[in-house]
Design an enzyme around this catalytic site. Structure first.
Site, mmCIF file in Angstrom:
data_model
loop_
_atom_site.group_PDB
_atom_site.id
_atom_site.type_symbol
_atom_site.label_atom_id
_atom_site.label_comp_id
_atom_site.label_asym_id
_atom_site.label_seq_id
_atom_site.Cartn_x
_atom_site.Cartn_y
_atom_site.Cartn_z
ATOM 1 N N SER A 134 0.839 -1.188 0.000
ATOM 2 C CA SER A 134 0.000 0.000 0.000
ATOM 3 C C SER A 134 0.884 1.253 0.000
ATOM 4 C CB SER A 134 -0.919 -0.074 1.227
ATOM 5 O OG SER A 134 -2.073 0.696 1.057
ATOM 6 N N ASP A 292 -8.228 -7.605 -4.064
ATOM 7 C CA ASP A 292 -7.960 -6.207 -3.699
ATOM 8 C C ASP A 292 -8.794 -5.289 -4.594
ATOM 9 O OD1 ASP A 292 -6.846 -3.695 -3.114
ATOM 10 O OD2 ASP A 292 -4.810 -4.488 -2.993
ATOM 11 N N HIS A 321 -7.607 -5.895 0.049
ATOM 12 C CA HIS A 321 -6.344 -5.172 0.190
ATOM 13 C C HIS A 321 -5.602 -5.544 1.476
ATOM 14 C CE1 HIS A 321 -3.499 -1.980 -0.494
ATOM 15 N NE2 HIS A 321 -3.802 -1.380 0.646
#
Lengths: 352, 352
Positions: A134, A292, A321
């Site tokens: 991320s 995700d 995610h």
């Protein structure tokens, strides 16, 4: 593990602003070797911090992906994050008060440049690889451009530039904060911040981190009774998550960090996006998660199809995610296998 | 097209509340035939209304899926929605003031029961089929249980019960409204409602209706300058969408309608969910969109695998959930072909 804070007299950001007395908080595990080339940089995500043992503990330790016997593991707090590195809650040396909303928007590139100063200070000669998911994955990709300094890369659940989809999610969260009257255009007193807005922002984010399947598995249409009020379990869960973040985060920091992520574009001032991707020469392990919705697999496929020395590993997970924080066994195994093949033979001398 | 409002002296909801002087606003196109069995019921989604020509115009008209030459098309406004049917902005005959937050939570089943009274009043003997997407699709599935009255079904982009995933999205939106001080626990004066909260709720919803691909196509990382402030185009877009909804919607209505959707569960008081699905005997055309993140294809696959007389059509679209409002050519063609095969031969006499 050691926890330290270093303070740099001065640091210039991409946008031209210059900060004075700039702290960087970081933790380390293991030892720097004689060649000073065995450092693994762990890059944290939006609301986590440099305490890797707190959020990725199954990955760190002897024999793990982040092998503390062979490697020197370092995680530094990102710029804008409230856990010790320069951010809106840091005292501005010019006024003696927290920067608050006057804190500039740090780009992901700024954070990496600041961390580079830290590594220089420590005497690191070469990074074995940076790794993170991320927002952490964005830093990993920016590290690529400190070319000779970085041997390999492990970006996870990320793309090479923040998509309009992700910017949309960021903006809905920021608007939840801005519309809270306690926001006061960012000029609130610490402890009197826009907790309702921040809480709603977190609820929005918690949806984006998961998936249809993970919510259904966990909550179904279950009902929970709290203070004699019945509500769906998923509602209680989200409200609780919102509440919990407010206790440990600051709204100006949240805004700056989401803006930092929105700034993410490895091609900024470097040329054509796809050309820039193709110039990343480091051996790279790219990890993506099939469910995700925030940084969907097509982003990792894009990275992998343009980055010439890359391998794509697709993690199957129901958790969306957040899979990179949840499927720790799979992530640990995938990184360890790749590291043993691609990084250990070059950087680590055979052990006695 | 005719636009009418009928007022029922009394209506009882599932939860036991009884409303007096209950308006139902509706529009019709075409003519009821002699057998009174050629009605197509169009069911609208969360923020739209009974003006089908406004949001599904390519589907309605001579020769279209909603063929106004052969069928009597009727769309009635849902309970809780601010466009004419009983809702929080309706005047409570007992007080002379709008119900506001005192308006009960209408279930999807309540809306369908109320619309059934309307059809009885009009003299409809049998519905050819109800059709609608999202909240409209929930109504379609509830219509199935008026068994002999409903010949066939066309549920679109929906499941048989609201998932915890969707309830989570609903709750984040409601919390954005609740945290607005102008909310006043729902006791605000009309025109002085929680416009900031409603606006943020809409921004969240607008994300859920689209997809990674549709945002990227439309906005990329484009920058837009407004009042000398530059921002990403997707940010301006979301703010504008939030603003636009506030002008045409009421916060209590928004809350009640999302609660109505969260109540959706065709198995409530009917038995085991899968057993109940398997008892839906009407020929059904189920339409799903491959990029829908809100009501993902697995929900339509579930419907289709349990509903014995169903056909699943998967629409390919970049636009996510909103695909059923955007891919109007494909939706029109799919419904028309199915209708000609499954419904016309039984209900419509050969034309002269």
């Amino acid at each position: 593990m050691t926890h330290s804070v270093i303070i740099f007299p001065e640091f210039s950001l991409e946008n031209g602003s210059v900060l004075m007395d700039v702290p960087v908080a970081y933790k380390t595990w293991g030892k720097l070797n004689a060649a000073a080339n065995n450092t693994i940089i762990v890059c944290h995500s939006l609301t986590s911090n440099c305490d890797v043992e707190d959020w990725w503990s199954p990955l760190i330790g002897p024999g793990k992906a982040l092998d503390t016997d062979q490697y020197f593991i370092l995680c530094a707090n990102a710029m804008g994050s409230p856990y010790g590195t320069a951010s809106p809650i840091t005292l501005d040396p010019l006024t003696g008060n927290p920067y608050g909303v006057k804190f500039p928007i740090p780009t992901i590139r700024d954070t990496v440049n600041l961390h580079k100063k830290l590594l220089d200070e420590i005497g690191v000669q070469k990074i074995a690889f940076p790794v993170g998911g991320s927002m952490g994955g964005m830093q990993v990709l920016e590290w690529a451009f400190h070319e000779d300094f970085v041997h390999a890369l492990v970006p996870i659940s990320v793309g090479g530039r923040h998509s309009s989809w992700c910017i949309g999610w960021s903006e809905a969260q920021r608007q939840a904060i801005y519309r809270d009257p306690a926001w006061e255009n960012g000029h609130y007193l610490l402890q009197k911040g826009p907790s309702d807005g921040l809480s709603v922002a977190r609820m929005i984010a918690m949806i984006s981190y998961r998936s249809f399947g993970s919510f259904n598995q966990k909550f179904g249409r279950n009902i929970q009774t709290e203070n004699e009020e019945a509500s769906f379990s998923v509602e209680s869960y989200l409200r609780y998550q919102g509440h919990k973040l407010v206790e440990r985060f600051d709204a100006n920091c949240y805004v700056r960090l989401t803006e930092s992520m929105d700034s993410h574009d490895i091609s900024r001032n470097r040329g054509d996006y796809f050309q820039v991707l193709s110039e990343i020469k480091q051996p790279s392990l790219i990890i993506g998660i099939d469910t995700d919705i925030l940084y969907p697999l097509e982003e990792q496929r894009e990275l992998s199809s343009y980055m010439p020395n890359s391998t794509l590993e697709v993690l199957k997970s129901d958790h969306g995610h957040d899979g990179f924080l949840i499927e720790t066994d799979a992530v640990n195994r995938t990184i360890t296998e790749w590291r043993k093949k691609v990084v250990d033979p070059i950087l680590i001398s055979p052990r006695a």
